[in-house]
Enzyme design. Structure first.
Site, PDB file in Angstrom:
ATOM      1  N   ASP A 276       0.813  -1.224   0.000  1.00  0.00           N
ATOM      2  CA  ASP A 276       0.000   0.000   0.000  1.00  0.00           C
ATOM      3  C   ASP A 276       0.846   1.273   0.000  1.00  0.00           C
ATOM      4  O   ASP A 276       0.302   2.379   0.056  1.00  0.00           O
ATOM      5  CB  ASP A 276      -0.929   0.016   1.224  1.00  0.00           C
TER       6      ASP A 276
ATOM      7  N   ARG B 146       0.240  -1.703   7.614  1.00  0.00           N
ATOM      8  CA  ARG B 146       0.820  -0.483   7.028  1.00  0.00           C
ATOM      9  C   ARG B 146       1.760   0.256   7.990  1.00  0.00           C
ATOM     10  O   ARG B 146       2.364   1.266   7.601  1.00  0.00           O
ATOM     11  CB  ARG B 146      -0.293   0.473   6.552  1.00  0.00           C
TER      12      ARG B 146
ATOM     13  N   ARG C  36     -10.027   5.743  10.442  1.00  0.00           N
ATOM     14  CA  ARG C  36      -8.573   5.641  10.507  1.00  0.00           C
ATOM     15  C   ARG C  36      -7.976   6.641  11.513  1.00  0.00           C
ATOM     16  O   ARG C  36      -7.580   6.249  12.601  1.00  0.00           O
ATOM     17  CB  ARG C  36      -7.962   5.845   9.114  1.00  0.00           C
TER      18      ARG C  36
ATOM     19  N   HIS D  77     -11.383   7.243   4.296  1.00  0.00           N
ATOM     20  CA  HIS D  77     -10.452   8.377   4.437  1.00  0.00           C
ATOM     21  C   HIS D  77     -11.184   9.627   3.939  1.00  0.00           C
ATOM     22  O   HIS D  77     -11.959   9.544   2.978  1.00  0.00           O
ATOM     23  CB  HIS D  77      -9.213   8.209   3.548  1.00  0.00           C
TER      24      HIS D  77
ATOM     25  N   CYS E  39      -4.950   9.565  -3.480  1.00  0.00           N
ATOM     26  CA  CYS E  39      -4.225   8.642  -2.593  1.00  0.00           C
ATOM     27  C   CYS E  39      -2.773   8.471  -3.029  1.00  0.00           C
ATOM     28  O   CYS E  39      -1.901   8.220  -2.201  1.00  0.00           O
ATOM     29  CB  CYS E  39      -4.886   7.271  -2.586  1.00  0.00           C
TER      30      CYS E  39
END
Ligand code: ARG
Length: 284
Positions: A84, A109, A154, A183, A277
């Site tokens: 990612d 992550r 998140r 997000h 992103c």
């Protein structure tokens, strides 16, 4: 009114504002090790095959688009085992030469946080190591003098206060309620210092009221465009790089004097990300 009267056309044209592009400096990460082997958002399904070379080719088109727009595009070296990492927006939030590092929610992550902080430090930024959980520009969006900040899935809302002190700017907390728009940058697009686009259904009632009050002229995108992460776009104030399939968003942008540029990042959508992103803004 007579059929050949030009008046209505002129009136419509007169309302389209003139937009100005500002040169950007951004950080990107080539998806050399991109794949989907875990599921931390509803878009990801490890059972669906991914094509890393296609992801790289699509990402390269985005990179070339930015270079073509005259942006200064910096690169961070991808790390094997961090699939990612291509979603560079999550690597931190950079303002006034300060880089507020990321502290990821999901264990898969977490090593990305230090990796991005090492890059910031090596490239002359003043690194601010985070205490609170936050996923960088995925949840923090600068609009003029304020920072819109997402929470709910998140970034912890405590990170909003932490960033406010570091950035010396007001941070406005917005609560996300739909796991597909986990997000803030999947539910809000920043167009320039005073204009945004967003998806109302992604927010709780209180947050929606804040957005309606602050941005009465915002572009409201369709559920259809949002469902391919059409809001996950990057604007320089005039050029807006968007998902090629977000047709109604494209139409609305054009009607308001922006220059939408469509790119296809279908492969990276399998990881739950799009244009924004893959883009982290670096503000010296
Ligand atoms: N698979 C990544 C995750 O779930 C996608 C991140 C998308 N990034 C973003 N800025 N919205 O964390």
């Amino acid at each position: 009114m007579s059929i050949n009267s030009p008046a209505p056309v002129l009136a419509a044209e007169a309302t389209v504002p003139v937009r100005t592009a500002t040169k950007r400096t951004i950080l990107m990460c080539k998806p050399q090790f991109f794949t989907v082997v875990y599921r931390i958002n509803p878009w990801m399904d490890p059972a669906v095959p991914t094509d890393t070379s296609l992801a790289v080719a699509q990402w390269q088109t985005l990179y070339d688009t930015y270079v073509g727009l005259g942006y200064d595009v910096q690169l961070i070296e991808p790390i094997d085992g961090l699939p990612d990492m291509v979603y560079a927006a999550n690597g931190g939030f950079v303002i006034d030469n300060q880089a507020y590092g990321a502290k990821f929610t999901h264990v898969q992550r977490q090593p990305e946080g230090p990796a991005y902080m090492r890059w910031f430090g090596a490239n002359g930024f003043d690194v601010r190591v985070p205490v609170e959980t936050n996923e960088g520009e995925g949840d923090f969006l600068l609009v003029g003098d304020v920072i819109l900040a997402g929470t709910g899935f998140r970034s912890d809302s405590n990170s909003h206060a932490e960033l406010s002190v570091i950035a010396g700017r007001p941070v406005i907390t917005l609560r996300l309620i739909n796991p597909s728009f986990y997000h803030l940058d999947t539910a809000v697009a920043v167009l320039d210092d005073s204009n945004i686009a967003y998806l109302p259904s992604a927010f709780d009632a209180e947050s929606l009221a804040i957005l309606q009050e602050r941005y009465p002229d915002a572009i409201i995108v369709t559920e259809e465009d949002a469902s391919i992460l059409g809001l996950n776009s990057y604007s320089d104030g005039y050029n807006v790089v968007i998902a090629a399939r977000a047709k109604d968003f494209e139409r609305q942008l054009r009607a308001r004097g922006y220059n939408p540029i469509g790119v296809d990042l279908s492969e990276l959508l399998l990881g739950g990300g799009g244009v924004k992103c893959c883009t982290l803004e670096l503000r010296r």
